[in-house]
Motif scaffolding. Structure first.
Motif, PDB file in Angstrom:
ATOM      1  N   LEU A  46     -22.753  -6.669 -19.619  1.00 33.88           N
ATOM      2  CA  LEU A  46     -24.171  -6.987 -19.419  1.00 33.88           C
ATOM      3  C   LEU A  46     -25.032  -5.735 -19.554  1.00 33.88           C
ATOM      4  O   LEU A  46     -26.145  -5.798 -20.088  1.00 33.88           O
ATOM      5  CB  LEU A  46     -24.377  -7.636 -18.055  1.00 33.88           C
TER       6      LEU A  46
ATOM      7  N   ARG B 234     -20.794 -19.541 -29.643  1.00 39.12           N
ATOM      8  CA  ARG B 234     -22.125 -19.253 -29.097  1.00 39.12           C
ATOM      9  C   ARG B 234     -22.792 -18.153 -29.902  1.00 39.12           C
ATOM     10  O   ARG B 234     -22.138 -17.187 -30.306  1.00 39.12           O
ATOM     11  CB  ARG B 234     -22.031 -18.796 -27.633  1.00 39.12           C
TER      12      ARG B 234
ATOM     13  N   VAL C 144     -25.075 -12.731 -14.060  1.00 35.97           N
ATOM     14  CA  VAL C 144     -25.295 -13.315 -15.386  1.00 35.97           C
ATOM     15  C   VAL C 144     -26.635 -14.043 -15.409  1.00 35.97           C
ATOM     16  O   VAL C 144     -27.409 -13.932 -16.365  1.00 35.97           O
ATOM     17  CB  VAL C 144     -24.132 -14.260 -15.744  1.00 35.97           C
TER      18      VAL C 144
ATOM     19  N   LEU D  78     -22.102 -22.331 -15.049  1.00 39.27           N
ATOM     20  CA  LEU D  78     -21.005 -21.380 -14.883  1.00 39.27           C
ATOM     21  C   LEU D  78     -20.683 -21.208 -13.407  1.00 39.27           C
ATOM     22  O   LEU D  78     -19.512 -21.224 -13.014  1.00 39.27           O
ATOM     23  CB  LEU D  78     -21.375 -20.033 -15.510  1.00 39.27           C
TER      24      LEU D  78
ATOM     25  N   MET E 144     -20.149 -15.428 -20.799  1.00 38.13           N
ATOM     26  CA  MET E 144     -19.817 -16.520 -19.873  1.00 38.13           C
ATOM     27  C   MET E 144     -18.514 -17.205 -20.288  1.00 38.13           C
ATOM     28  O   MET E 144     -17.671 -17.532 -19.448  1.00 38.13           O
ATOM     29  CB  MET E 144     -20.944 -17.548 -19.862  1.00 38.13           C
ATOM     30  N   SER E 145     -18.327 -17.400 -21.600  1.00 37.94           N
ATOM     31  CA  SER E 145     -17.101 -18.035 -22.080  1.00 37.94           C
ATOM     32  C   SER E 145     -15.882 -17.175 -21.769  1.00 37.94           C
ATOM     33  O   SER E 145     -14.812 -17.692 -21.425  1.00 37.94           O
ATOM     34  CB  SER E 145     -17.187 -18.267 -23.576  1.00 37.94           C
TER      35      SER E 145
ATOM     36  N   ASN F  38     -10.760 -17.077 -15.784  1.00 39.63           N
ATOM     37  CA  ASN F  38     -10.484 -18.008 -14.697  1.00 39.63           C
ATOM     38  C   ASN F  38      -9.292 -18.893 -15.003  1.00 39.63           C
ATOM     39  O   ASN F  38      -8.510 -19.219 -14.115  1.00 39.63           O
ATOM     40  CB  ASN F  38     -11.709 -18.854 -14.420  1.00 39.63           C
TER      41      ASN F  38
ATOM     42  N   VAL G  42     -21.350 -25.324 -19.847  1.00 39.63           N
ATOM     43  CA  VAL G  42     -21.607 -23.901 -20.091  1.00 39.63           C
ATOM     44  C   VAL G  42     -21.597 -23.622 -21.587  1.00 39.63           C
ATOM     45  O   VAL G  42     -22.460 -22.932 -22.129  1.00 39.63           O
ATOM     46  CB  VAL G  42     -20.536 -23.027 -19.395  1.00 39.63           C
ATOM     47  N   VAL G  43     -20.603 -24.197 -22.273  1.00 40.77           N
ATOM     48  CA  VAL G  43     -20.406 -23.859 -23.679  1.00 40.77           C
ATOM     49  C   VAL G  43     -21.404 -24.587 -24.572  1.00 40.77           C
ATOM     50  O   VAL G  43     -21.856 -24.053 -25.579  1.00 40.77           O
ATOM     51  CB  VAL G  43     -18.952 -24.190 -24.062  1.00 40.77           C
TER      52      VAL G  43
ATOM     53  N   SER H 293     -26.906 -23.095 -18.621  1.00 43.01           N
ATOM     54  CA  SER H 293     -25.467 -22.881 -18.736  1.00 43.01           C
ATOM     55  C   SER H 293     -24.990 -21.813 -17.769  1.00 43.01           C
ATOM     56  O   SER H 293     -23.858 -21.889 -17.298  1.00 43.01           O
ATOM     57  CB  SER H 293     -25.029 -22.603 -20.164  1.00 43.01           C
ATOM     58  N   SER H 294     -25.857 -20.860 -17.377  1.00 45.91           N
ATOM     59  CA  SER H 294     -25.410 -19.908 -16.353  1.00 45.91           C
ATOM     60  C   SER H 294     -25.308 -20.590 -14.993  1.00 45.91           C
ATOM     61  O   SER H 294     -24.432 -20.254 -14.192  1.00 45.91           O
ATOM     62  CB  SER H 294     -26.345 -18.710 -16.293  1.00 45.91           C
TER      63      SER H 294
ATOM     64  N   LEU I  84     -14.820 -17.781 -18.328  1.00 44.77           N
ATOM     65  CA  LEU I  84     -14.041 -19.021 -18.205  1.00 44.77           C
ATOM     66  C   LEU I  84     -12.582 -18.770 -18.565  1.00 44.77           C
ATOM     67  O   LEU I  84     -11.667 -19.291 -17.912  1.00 44.77           O
ATOM     68  CB  LEU I  84     -14.615 -20.103 -19.118  1.00 44.77           C
TER      69      LEU I  84
ATOM     70  N   GLY J  36     -16.242 -21.533 -26.854  1.00 47.07           N
ATOM     71  CA  GLY J  36     -17.546 -20.940 -26.562  1.00 47.07           C
ATOM     72  C   GLY J  36     -17.675 -19.537 -27.110  1.00 47.07           C
ATOM     73  O   GLY J  36     -18.691 -19.182 -27.702  1.00 47.07           O
TER      74      GLY J  36
ATOM     75  N   ALA K  82     -17.609 -26.576 -17.278  1.00 51.37           N
ATOM     76  CA  ALA K  82     -17.273 -25.580 -18.300  1.00 51.37           C
ATOM     77  C   ALA K  82     -17.759 -26.040 -19.667  1.00 51.37           C
ATOM     78  O   ALA K  82     -18.276 -25.244 -20.460  1.00 51.37           O
ATOM     79  CB  ALA K  82     -15.771 -25.341 -18.327  1.00 51.37           C
TER      80      ALA K  82
ATOM     81  N   ILE L  68     -17.544  -7.667 -17.017  1.00 54.61           N
ATOM     82  CA  ILE L  68     -18.842  -8.338 -17.131  1.00 54.61           C
ATOM     83  C   ILE L  68     -19.971  -7.358 -16.822  1.00 54.61           C
ATOM     84  O   ILE L  68     -21.037  -7.416 -17.442  1.00 54.61           O
ATOM     85  CB  ILE L  68     -18.884  -9.594 -16.232  1.00 54.61           C
TER      86      ILE L  68
ATOM     87  N   ILE M  85     -11.771 -24.306 -23.868  1.00 53.29           N
ATOM     88  CA  ILE M  85     -13.235 -24.376 -23.815  1.00 53.29           C
ATOM     89  C   ILE M  85     -13.823 -22.974 -23.925  1.00 53.29           C
ATOM     90  O   ILE M  85     -14.803 -22.736 -24.633  1.00 53.29           O
ATOM     91  CB  ILE M  85     -13.690 -25.074 -22.515  1.00 53.29           C
TER      92      ILE M  85
ATOM     93  N   SER N 187     -18.771 -24.242 -12.254  1.00 52.79           N
ATOM     94  CA  SER N 187     -17.399 -24.253 -12.756  1.00 52.79           C
ATOM     95  C   SER N 187     -16.535 -23.267 -11.971  1.00 52.79           C
ATOM     96  O   SER N 187     -15.392 -23.573 -11.609  1.00 52.79           O
ATOM     97  CB  SER N 187     -17.411 -23.892 -14.236  1.00 52.79           C
ATOM     98  N   LEU N 188     -17.083 -22.078 -11.669  1.00 57.53           N
ATOM     99  CA  LEU N 188     -16.327 -21.086 -10.908  1.00 57.53           C
ATOM    100  C   LEU N 188     -16.070 -21.585  -9.490  1.00 57.53           C
ATOM    101  O   LEU N 188     -14.999 -21.339  -8.923  1.00 57.53           O
ATOM    102  CB  LEU N 188     -17.080 -19.764 -10.883  1.00 57.53           C
TER     103      LEU N 188
ATOM    104  N   LEU O  85      -9.328 -25.334 -19.818  1.00 57.47           N
ATOM    105  CA  LEU O  85     -10.391 -24.383 -19.501  1.00 57.47           C
ATOM    106  C   LEU O  85     -10.372 -23.209 -20.482  1.00 57.47           C
ATOM    107  O   LEU O  85     -11.418 -22.756 -20.959  1.00 57.47           O
ATOM    108  CB  LEU O  85     -10.207 -23.896 -18.069  1.00 57.47           C
TER     109      LEU O  85
END
Lengths: 164, 105
Positions: B82, B28, A69, A34, B36-37, B43, A21-22, A30-31, B40, B24, A18, B78, B20, A37-38, B17
């Motif tokens: 996107l 970012r 992504v 990701l 993506m952040s 999750n 990723v950041v 970073s994707s 996270l 992000g 994670a 998401i 973080i 991390s998942l 998590l």
């Protein structure tokens, strides 16, 4: 003992990827992190005995969202992006926000420092199915409506307009 | 290391998590990095739900079912995010958040 080893290694994998990723400069990398991390979070679900959640995490997140992504990042990427900084100049303020949030979160977490598992984990897929098609039928149908709306929204936003 | 795993362990992991993810999302420049952040953070919330289910209510599956709802909403979010990113990129030819100023007067 084996529980602790599993938990700490999965937690380390999840948090380290994670962070990647950041902080990683290359968005494609970073994707990829990701996805890792998942997958680590999926392992955490397995260690909690949530079998259906583990499967759903792998199917929806690791093989669905992470790949989606990755595709978009690759579509929009440009070679010059690798030389630009990916973090804006207000990271100090963001760190401050995180520090303030951390105090509250860990204060709440400390309340449960003595809560341990009392019963053995059992498979939950059957019970989840009964819950969704029995007591929670209306929310279940509504969430499928949300998915339909998201599908239509995605098609609507990405369609190219014909020059009239 | 030998101490038994408690709910606090899982909540601490979820908290880290989540932090973080917040960091992000705030720092970012790339919109796909922000999305993506946000994933996270979703999750982290899901880990908490599954852990509460396991530690506090082991006889039911309500926490796991709720986590599935969160997962569905995250997937919808998401996808739309996107799609919007692709549509905006087509118009402005940039993916950086500070250049998205179409509504600025």
């Amino acid at each position: 003992m084996i529980d602790q080893i599993v938990f700490y290694s999965l937690a380390l994998l999840t948090v380290a990827s994670a962070l990647a990723v950041v902080l990683h400069r290359n968005t494609v990398h970073s994707s990829l992190f990701l996805g890792l991390s998942l997958a680590g979070v999926a392992g955490i679900y397995a260690s909690l005995g949530a079998d259906f959640l583990f499967g759903a995490q792998i199917m929806v997140y690791v093989s669905g969202i992470a790949v989606l992504v990755m595709f978009v990042v690759m579509l929009l990427g440009r070679a010059s992006d690798l030389h630009l900084r990916q973090v804006n100049e207000r990271w100090m303020a963001a760190l401050l926000v995180c520090a303030v949030a951390a105090v509250g979160l860990f204060k709440v977490a400390r309340l449960h420092a003595g809560t341990v598992v009392t019963a053995a984990a059992k498979p939950g897929t059957h019970d989840i199915g009964r819950l969704f098609l029995g007591e929670w039928l209306l929310p279940f149908e509504l969430i499928s409506l949300v998915l339909l709306a998201a599908l239509l929204g995605a098609v609507f936003f990405t369609r190219t307009e014909k020059a009239s | 290391m030998n101490a038994p795993l408690t709910l606090a362990h899982y909540m601490t992991l979820a908290g880290i998590l989540f932090l973080i993810g917040i960091f992000g999302a705030l720092t970012r420049r790339n919109i796909s990095g922000i999305l993506m952040s946000i994933e996270l953070m979703f999750n982290a919330a899901n880990i908490n739900l599954a852990a509460f289910d396991r530690f506090l209510h082991p006889e039911g599956v309500t926490g796991q079912a709720l986590a599935l709802f969160v997962m569905t909403v995250a997937a919808a979010e998401i996808v739309v995010g996107l799609a919007l990113l692709l549509a905006i990129y087509r118009g402005t030819d940039t993916v950086y958040a500070e250049d998205f100023n179409l509504l600025k007067g």
